[in-house]
Design a protein around this motif. Structure first.
Motif, PDB file in Angstrom:
ATOM      1  N   PRO A  98       0.824  -1.206   0.000  1.00 35.12           N
ATOM      2  CA  PRO A  98       0.000   0.000   0.000  1.00 35.12           C
ATOM      3  C   PRO A  98       0.859   1.258   0.000  1.00 35.12           C
ATOM      4  O   PRO A  98       1.930   1.285   0.602  1.00 35.12           O
ATOM      5  CB  PRO A  98      -0.761  -0.124   1.326  1.00 35.12           C
ATOM      6  N   MET A  99       0.407   2.265  -0.704  1.00 33.18           N
ATOM      7  CA  MET A  99       1.001   3.595  -0.581  1.00 33.18           C
ATOM      8  C   MET A  99      -0.131   4.603  -0.705  1.00 33.18           C
ATOM      9  O   MET A  99      -0.616   4.876  -1.813  1.00 33.18           O
ATOM     10  CB  MET A  99       2.061   3.849  -1.640  1.00 33.18           C
ATOM     11  N   ASP A 100      -0.592   5.084   0.430  1.00 32.33           N
ATOM     12  CA  ASP A 100      -1.736   5.990   0.481  1.00 32.33           C
ATOM     13  C   ASP A 100      -2.922   5.364  -0.254  1.00 32.33           C
ATOM     14  O   ASP A 100      -3.361   4.289   0.093  1.00 32.33           O
ATOM     15  CB  ASP A 100      -1.350   7.370  -0.054  1.00 32.33           C
ATOM     16  N   ASP A 101      -3.399   5.978  -1.322  1.00 36.61           N
ATOM     17  CA  ASP A 101      -4.559   5.461  -2.045  1.00 36.61           C
ATOM     18  C   ASP A 101      -4.244   4.264  -2.927  1.00 36.61           C
ATOM     19  O   ASP A 101      -5.147   3.564  -3.375  1.00 36.61           O
ATOM     20  CB  ASP A 101      -5.133   6.571  -2.939  1.00 36.61           C
ATOM     21  N   ALA A 102      -2.972   4.014  -3.191  1.00 36.06           N
ATOM     22  CA  ALA A 102      -2.560   2.982  -4.137  1.00 36.06           C
ATOM     23  C   ALA A 102      -2.300   1.653  -3.436  1.00 36.06           C
ATOM     24  O   ALA A 102      -1.766   1.618  -2.330  1.00 36.06           O
ATOM     25  CB  ALA A 102      -1.306   3.419  -4.881  1.00 36.06           C
ATOM     26  N   LEU A 103      -2.677   0.572  -4.120  1.00 37.02           N
ATOM     27  CA  LEU A 103      -2.415  -0.778  -3.632  1.00 37.02           C
ATOM     28  C   LEU A 103      -1.926  -1.607  -4.815  1.00 37.02           C
ATOM     29  O   LEU A 103      -2.679  -1.869  -5.759  1.00 37.02           O
ATOM     30  CB  LEU A 103      -3.672  -1.399  -3.029  1.00 37.02           C
ATOM     31  N   ALA A 104      -0.645  -1.989  -4.769  1.00 40.03           N
ATOM     32  CA  ALA A 104      -0.012  -2.676  -5.895  1.00 40.03           C
ATOM     33  C   ALA A 104       0.350  -4.106  -5.524  1.00 40.03           C
ATOM     34  O   ALA A 104       0.807  -4.374  -4.412  1.00 40.03           O
ATOM     35  CB  ALA A 104       1.255  -1.935  -6.323  1.00 40.03           C
ATOM     36  N   LEU A 105       0.153  -5.009  -6.480  1.00 37.00           N
ATOM     37  CA  LEU A 105       0.547  -6.409  -6.328  1.00 37.00           C
ATOM     38  C   LEU A 105       1.685  -6.699  -7.289  1.00 37.00           C
ATOM     39  O   LEU A 105       1.635  -6.310  -8.458  1.00 37.00           O
ATOM     40  CB  LEU A 105      -0.638  -7.319  -6.643  1.00 37.00           C
ATOM     41  N   CYS A 106       2.706  -7.378  -6.806  1.00 32.89           N
ATOM     42  CA  CYS A 106       3.807  -7.814  -7.663  1.00 32.89           C
ATOM     43  C   CYS A 106       4.193  -9.233  -7.279  1.00 32.89           C
ATOM     44  O   CYS A 106       4.347  -9.536  -6.093  1.00 32.89           O
ATOM     45  CB  CYS A 106       5.014  -6.890  -7.523  1.00 32.89           C
ATOM     46  N   ALA A 107       4.334 -10.098  -8.280  1.00 39.34           N
ATOM     47  CA  ALA A 107       4.775 -11.478  -8.058  1.00 39.34           C
ATOM     48  C   ALA A 107       5.875 -11.801  -9.060  1.00 39.34           C
ATOM     49  O   ALA A 107       5.782 -11.448 -10.241  1.00 39.34           O
ATOM     50  CB  ALA A 107       3.606 -12.443  -8.213  1.00 39.34           C
ATOM     51  N   VAL A 108       6.928 -12.487  -8.567  1.00 41.52           N
ATOM     52  CA  VAL A 108       8.116 -12.781  -9.364  1.00 41.52           C
ATOM     53  C   VAL A 108       8.439 -14.269  -9.269  1.00 41.52           C
ATOM     54  O   VAL A 108       8.360 -14.855  -8.191  1.00 41.52           O
ATOM     55  CB  VAL A 108       9.337 -11.981  -8.832  1.00 41.52           C
ATOM     56  N   ASP A 109       8.821 -14.856 -10.401  1.00 39.93           N
ATOM     57  CA  ASP A 109       9.393 -16.201 -10.438  1.00 39.93           C
ATOM     58  C   ASP A 109      10.687 -16.115 -11.244  1.00 39.93           C
ATOM     59  O   ASP A 109      10.660 -15.800 -12.436  1.00 39.93           O
ATOM     60  CB  ASP A 109       8.418 -17.182 -11.091  1.00 39.93           C
ATOM     61  N   LEU A 110      11.803 -16.388 -10.593  1.00 39.38           N
ATOM     62  CA  LEU A 110      13.115 -16.311 -11.248  1.00 39.38           C
ATOM     63  C   LEU A 110      13.439 -17.643 -11.930  1.00 39.38           C
ATOM     64  O   LEU A 110      14.437 -18.286 -11.669  1.00 39.38           O
ATOM     65  CB  LEU A 110      14.184 -15.931 -10.227  1.00 39.38           C
ATOM     66  N   CYS A 111      12.553 -18.034 -12.824  1.00 40.53           N
ATOM     67  CA  CYS A 111      12.585 -19.359 -13.432  1.00 40.53           C
ATOM     68  C   CYS A 111      13.473 -19.455 -14.664  1.00 40.53           C
ATOM     69  O   CYS A 111      13.728 -20.549 -15.160  1.00 40.53           O
ATOM     70  CB  CYS A 111      11.164 -19.773 -13.818  1.00 40.53           C
ATOM     71  N   GLY A 112      13.910 -18.326 -15.192  1.00 36.79           N
ATOM     72  CA  GLY A 112      14.694 -18.334 -16.423  1.00 36.79           C
ATOM     73  C   GLY A 112      13.847 -18.192 -17.673  1.00 36.79           C
ATOM     74  O   GLY A 112      14.377 -18.047 -18.771  1.00 36.79           O
ATOM     75  N   ARG A 113      12.531 -18.235 -17.520  1.00 41.94           N
ATOM     76  CA  ARG A 113      11.615 -18.102 -18.657  1.00 41.94           C
ATOM     77  C   ARG A 113      10.884 -16.767 -18.543  1.00 41.94           C
ATOM     78  O   ARG A 113      10.089 -16.578 -17.621  1.00 41.94           O
ATOM     79  CB  ARG A 113      10.596 -19.247 -18.680  1.00 41.94           C
ATOM     80  N   PRO A 114      11.126 -15.849 -19.462  1.00 45.50           N
ATOM     81  CA  PRO A 114      10.473 -14.543 -19.346  1.00 45.50           C
ATOM     82  C   PRO A 114       8.988 -14.606 -19.672  1.00 45.50           C
ATOM     83  O   PRO A 114       8.567 -15.267 -20.624  1.00 45.50           O
ATOM     84  CB  PRO A 114      11.212 -13.676 -20.372  1.00 45.50           C
TER      85      PRO A 114
END
Length: 195
Positions: A98-114
């Motif tokens: 969260p950042m004030d009014d904003a709510l961001a989701l981020c998910a990462v997989d360092l699998c080698g496949r973009p």
């Protein structure tokens, strides 16, 4: 042993040098020529506990596109190089930030496949000197040059500054988790035996 990378890339459009330490303390020295982009990269370093130096000379008389996209290419390459064989890393990381009014989701997989998914709509065309369309271009470049599966989704938000800053910080925290070591992982976290 610290995981570091020094990457340089020079074209007719940009001249970029990036130094990255994945096992840092959040120190940064950023000079891209685009003030708000500097601020975002500083936040990325601080909240991911990465030491990061970025120097860019770009064709800003055209616009910021080449500088921002190429920074993503070089940063992604640096992440991939610093990770080496990926032995012992958690591989996956995620954050809802969260950042004030904003709510961001981020998910990462360092699998080698973009793979890259970006679900964000900004209500303004610019924040400072940064064209908001370039946020997607930056993370697309990071994903593909870094060989990572990267999902970014804006769950809610009104202020574009807050939304973009939440994205950069969420990515930092997700990447910190994914690159982190776990003593239970003796090789790589994959049934294939490689990432």
């Amino acid at each position: 042993m610290e995981r570091n990378a020094q990457i340089a890339r020079k074209t007719k459009e940009t001249d970029i040098q990036i130094n990255l330490n994945l096992d840092g303390s959040g120190k940064s020295s950023i000079a891209t020529g685009i003030g708000f982009f500097d601020h975002m990269l500083e936040g990325f370093a601080k909240h991911g506990f990465f030491d990061l130096t970025v120097k860019i000379k770009g064709d800003l008389q055209v616009d910021g596109h080449h500088s921002v996209e190429d920074a993503g290419i070089v940063l992604g390459t640096g992440i991939k190089e610093a990770l080496g064989d990926k032995k012992g890393i958690r591989r996956y990381g995620s954050c809802i930030l969260p950042m004030d009014d904003a709510l961001a989701l981020c998910a990462v997989d360092l699998c080698g496949r973009p793979y890259f998914a970006f679900d964000c709509d900004f209500s303004t065309e610019r924040v400072g000197e940064l064209d908001t369309q370039l946020v997607r271009e930056f993370f697309y470049a990071v994903s593909y040059s870094g060989g990572m599966n990267l999902h970014i989704k804006m769950l809610s938000g009104i202020n574009t500054h807050h939304m973009i800053e939440a994205i950069f910080k969420a990515f930092a925290r997700a990447l910190d988790e994914a690159t982190g070591k776990d003593e239970r992982i003796k090789d790589v976290l994959s049934t294939k035996g490689s990432l």
